[in-house]
Design an enzyme around this catalytic site. Structure first.
Site, PDB file in Angstrom:
ATOM      1  N   ASP A 166      -5.132 -10.010  -8.194  1.00 40.77           N
ATOM      2  CA  ASP A 166      -5.471  -9.123  -9.317  1.00 40.77           C
ATOM      3  C   ASP A 166      -4.291  -8.431  -9.992  1.00 40.77           C
ATOM      4  O   ASP A 166      -3.999  -8.635 -11.183  1.00 40.77           O
ATOM      5  CB  ASP A 166      -6.510  -8.082  -8.865  1.00 40.77           C
ATOM      6  CG  ASP A 166      -6.159  -7.374  -7.548  1.00 40.77           C
ATOM      7  OD1 ASP A 166      -5.101  -7.671  -6.962  1.00 40.77           O
ATOM      8  OD2 ASP A 166      -6.954  -6.514  -7.104  1.00 40.77           O
ATOM      9  N   GLU A 185     -12.027   0.523 -10.192  1.00 44.10           N
ATOM     10  CA  GLU A 185     -11.680  -0.388 -11.296  1.00 44.10           C
ATOM     11  C   GLU A 185     -12.556  -0.235 -12.540  1.00 44.10           C
ATOM     12  O   GLU A 185     -12.061  -0.290 -13.677  1.00 44.10           O
ATOM     13  CB  GLU A 185     -11.691  -1.849 -10.814  1.00 44.10           C
ATOM     14  CG  GLU A 185     -10.551  -2.197  -9.860  1.00 44.10           C
ATOM     15  CD  GLU A 185     -10.754  -1.674  -8.437  1.00 44.10           C
ATOM     16  OE1 GLU A 185     -11.905  -1.323  -8.088  1.00 44.10           O
ATOM     17  OE2 GLU A 185      -9.775  -1.598  -7.669  1.00 44.10           O
ATOM     18  N   THR A 234      -0.818   0.592 -10.230  1.00 42.43           N
ATOM     19  CA  THR A 234      -2.133   0.055  -9.867  1.00 42.43           C
ATOM     20  C   THR A 234      -2.924   1.008  -8.967  1.00 42.43           C
ATOM     21  O   THR A 234      -4.064   0.730  -8.627  1.00 42.43           O
ATOM     22  CB  THR A 234      -1.989  -1.347  -9.227  1.00 42.43           C
ATOM     23  OG1 THR A 234      -3.281  -1.960  -9.166  1.00 42.43           O
ATOM     24  CG2 THR A 234      -1.364  -1.263  -7.847  1.00 42.43           C
ATOM     25  N   GLU A 276       0.832  -1.214   0.000  1.00 40.01           N
ATOM     26  CA  GLU A 276       0.000   0.000   0.000  1.00 40.01           C
ATOM     27  C   GLU A 276       0.865   1.262   0.000  1.00 40.01           C
ATOM     28  O   GLU A 276       0.545   2.250  -0.668  1.00 40.01           O
ATOM     29  CB  GLU A 276      -0.943   0.009   1.217  1.00 40.01           C
ATOM     30  CG  GLU A 276      -1.921  -1.151   1.281  1.00 40.01           C
ATOM     31  CD  GLU A 276      -3.003  -1.117   0.198  1.00 40.01           C
ATOM     32  OE1 GLU A 276      -3.052  -0.136  -0.559  1.00 40.01           O
ATOM     33  OE2 GLU A 276      -3.791  -2.074   0.128  1.00 40.01           O
ATOM     34  N   ARG A 295       0.707   3.741  -3.258  1.00 35.47           N
ATOM     35  CA  ARG A 295       0.047   5.034  -3.014  1.00 35.47           C
ATOM     36  C   ARG A 295       1.062   6.160  -2.773  1.00 35.47           C
ATOM     37  O   ARG A 295       0.934   7.242  -3.342  1.00 35.47           O
ATOM     38  CB  ARG A 295      -0.898   4.932  -1.812  1.00 35.47           C
ATOM     39  CG  ARG A 295      -1.978   3.882  -1.990  1.00 35.47           C
ATOM     40  CD  ARG A 295      -3.023   3.934  -0.891  1.00 35.47           C
ATOM     41  NE  ARG A 295      -3.776   2.679  -0.834  1.00 35.47           N
ATOM     42  CZ  ARG A 295      -5.030   2.562  -0.425  1.00 35.47           C
ATOM     43  NH1 ARG A 295      -5.689   3.628  -0.018  1.00 35.47           N
ATOM     44  NH2 ARG A 295      -5.641   1.398  -0.394  1.00 35.47           N
TER      45      ARG A 295
END
Ligand code: DMJ
Length: 639
Positions: A403, A538, A627, A270, A274
């Site tokens: 994913d 998404e 992502t 994360e 981010r």
């Protein structure tokens, strides 16, 4: 004798000349007539036929020349008489005064004079399912309905055509008007997303400034890592939207308040996607080294995570102490987490010319590449940090925990200039694995979906997270991968849209189940525990890719509907947006009191880019999105 006046002279001369001319004309007429009479019948017919033929040819070429003159096609025609001269076209929309990326290569530029974007909506402002080109006859004076804009306002389609006498000029003027209307619609769509961003930002500013997440109902904040997560995640979104004031105040906070020297455990994945991703992309977009310095700082503080027996990183790092560990209950890491930090660490190495970051993530990639336990390129969800082996084997999903493994295979291949075939091989094999093992159709309407496999047992369960796949598949086809990837992308895109459309709030739940047995009444079922919506990106992410590659306006229409429903059910009047518990209850969707940072970092950014016809704004020939929607450059010449 005085010289003759000019008048006398002219009169005498003209008189003589006129008389001579008349005599000789009469003589010539008589002689011609005599000669004509002497001709045979056949000769006369031939001459008459030739004359008629010449007359017809003359008339035809006269009308062609006239048309060309009207259409301005002749070389002698100038801009001033051409109704569509380039200098009268509207200026391209400017999203802000901040520096902008360079335009893409010419062949990828959108056709600015293509079909206009006019969304065929209901008068109450609710979007219908279809997006249509502006009908040709809507320009006619007799068309009473006109065209309704996306906000329900009637667009005056006749403006600019009144009083036009020349048919061709009328057409061109109307086309010019269409272009203006397209730009106006685009500007309004972009402004609607900016409004949403400003509203979300205002809540964050008022109640959560410098903290990780806004809690908009309680007008407070929540802390995850204590690193100003929302603020950093949103930096490049503000830059892209041209929100200069907001960007500058956030930058001031980064400059004066942000410190990574904190005794705090952070999640490696994360924090990478981010914070490291957000800082790197903001550095690239702005050229401001403040963000690069911060990126180096956090990047180096995350490195202890890789000190494991297997070199598969731990999930958690204490960025102040320089220690790392797995979660308390297991020594496993999540496969998606350890394989979706590569774009960022590779870029950090390139920028710093320090190979340690790239080496650490490449080791993970290579280990996973060589592991047993895959099924046709599909990976399990967990990997052990001691043994380096997959655990909990036999379960395959494209949702949570797996994913972005697939996403980063394609994107690393693109980032490096398509020069690392291992990524491409793994990606292509995985897509085949998905098609073979996970793709199914629902009943009764045959929606294409991606289910899960557990020890050979198929489950028709699909996370909203899987909706990243249409965008990734389309990106692959755009870069030369098989066309059938795009076909699957389009089918999946429809399904992801239906996951919103079929809910009472028009917002997708976190997880859906598809009916597959004959005689089903509906395609999509939602379990009680799965009815929440976290403002995830998404679906709008994939809509952005699909629109860029196909220019099919229905994808914008769908994005617009989703934005409207976020505004209707998740917007909090005092500022901010909230995730909700129940997308099936429009009367009380039950707010969760949390605005995830990815709503600003991803969801609103992708909506903005979806509505922008400036395809040079984060060109997909130059950038690859991590992502978390942070654009990183495709390496120049990829040496
Ligand atoms: C984001 O943090 C990223 O998109 C990640 O890949 C998946 N989860 C959220 C958004 O849903």
């Amino acid at each position: 004798m005085h010289p003759p006046s000019r008048q006398d002279y002219v009169a005498i001369t003209l008189g003589q000349k006129s008389s001579g001319y008349n005599n000789s004309k009469q003589w010539r007429r008589q002689s011609c007539w005599r000669k004509w009479k002497q001709l045979s019948r056949l000769q006369r017919s031939l001459i008459l036929f030739t004359v008629v033929l010449l007359l017809i040819c003359g008339l035809a070429s006269y009308s062609t020349i006239t048309e060309k003159l009207r259409g301005g096609e002749l070389e002698t025609e100038t801009d001033s008489v051409h109704p569509l001269a380039p200098h009268v076209l509207p200026e391209p929309e400017k999203t802000g005064q901040l520096p902008r990326p360079e335009p893409p290569s010419k062949k990828k530029l959108p056709n600015k004079r293509g079909p206009p974007l006019l969304l065929n909506l209901q008068k109450n402002g609710n979007a219908s399912n279809t997006v249509e080109d502006k009908p040709k006859d809507s320009k006619n004076k007799g068309d009473e309905q006109g065209v309704i804009s996306w906000r329900g306002a009637v667009i005056d389609t006749e403006q600019g055509t009144d009083g036009a006498k020349d048919g061709d000029a009328k057409d061109d003027t109307a086309a010019d008007q269409d272009i203006k209307t397209v730009k106006e619609a685009e500007t309004e769509l972009l402004e609607a997303v900016r409004d949403s961003f400003r509203h979300a930002w205002q809540g964050y500013k008022d109640f959560a400034w410098g903290h990780d997440e806004l809690r908009p109902i309680s007008k407070s904040f929540s802390e995850w890592f204590g690193l100003g997560l929302t603020l950093i995640d949103a930096l490049d979104t503000m830059w892209i939207m041209g929100l200069k004031t907001e960007f500058e105040e956030a930058k001031a906070w980064v400059s004066t308040e942000l410190s990574f020297n904190k005794n705090v455990d952070v999640n490696l994945f994360e924090t990478t996607i981010r914070i490291l991703g957000g800082l790197l992309s903001t550095y690239h977009l702005t050229g401001d080294t403040l963000f690069l310095e911060k990126a180096k700082d956090i990047g180096s503080r995350l490195m202890p995570a890789f000190n494991t027996p297997s070199k598969i990183p731990y999930s958690d790092v204490n960025i102040g102490k320089g220690t790392a560990h797995p979660p308390r209950w297991t020594s496993d890491s999540t496969v998606a987490e350890v394989t979706s930090i590569q774009l960022e660490f590779r870029e950090l190495s390139r920028l710093t010319q320090d190979p340690q970051y790239q080496a650490a993530v490449a080791e993970v990639t290579n280990k996973v590449h060589n592991l047993d336990g895959k099924l046709d390129g599909l990976v399990p969800m967990f990997i052990n940090t001691n043994s380096g082996q997959f655990t909990h084997q036999g379960v395959f999903t494209l949702g949570a925990r797996a994913d972005s493994y697939y996403e980063y295979l394609l994107k690393q291949w693109l980032q490096g200039g398509k020069k690392e075939p291992q990524f491409l091989e793994d990606y292509l094999q995985a897509v085949e694995g998905v098609k073979k093992n996970l793709v199914q159709k629902s009943s009764p309407n045959g929606l294409t979906f991606i289910g899960e496999l557990s020890h050979g047992q198929f489950s028709p369960k699909m996370d909203h997270l899987v909706c990243f796949l249409p965008g990734t598949l389309a990106l692959g086809t755009y870069n030369g991968l098989p066309e059938d990837h795009l076909d699957l992308a389009k089918q999946m895109m429809e399904t992801c849209y239906q996951m919103y459309k079929q809910m009472e709030t028009g917002l997708s739940p976190e997880i859906v189940h598809f009916n597959m047995h004959q005689g089903s009444v509906r395609d999509i079922e939602v379990k009680l525990a799965d009815r929440h919506n976290l403002l995830r990106p998404e679906t709008v992410e994939s809509l952005f890719y699909l629109y860029r590659f196909t220019k099919d306006k229905k994808y914008r229409q769908w994005g617009w509907e989703i934005l409207q429903n976020f505004n209707k059910y998740t917007k909090i009047s005092s500022g901010g947006y909230t995730s909700v518990n129940n997308v099936r209850d429009p009367d009380y969707p039950s707010p969760r009191d949390k605005m995830e940072s990815f709503f600003l970092g991803e969801t609103l950014k992708y909506l903005f880019l979806l509505f922008s016809d400036d395809f040079s704004l984060i060109s997909l020939d130059k950038y690859v999105f991590n992502t978390e929607a942070h654009p990183l450059p495709i390496w120049p010449s990829a040496a």
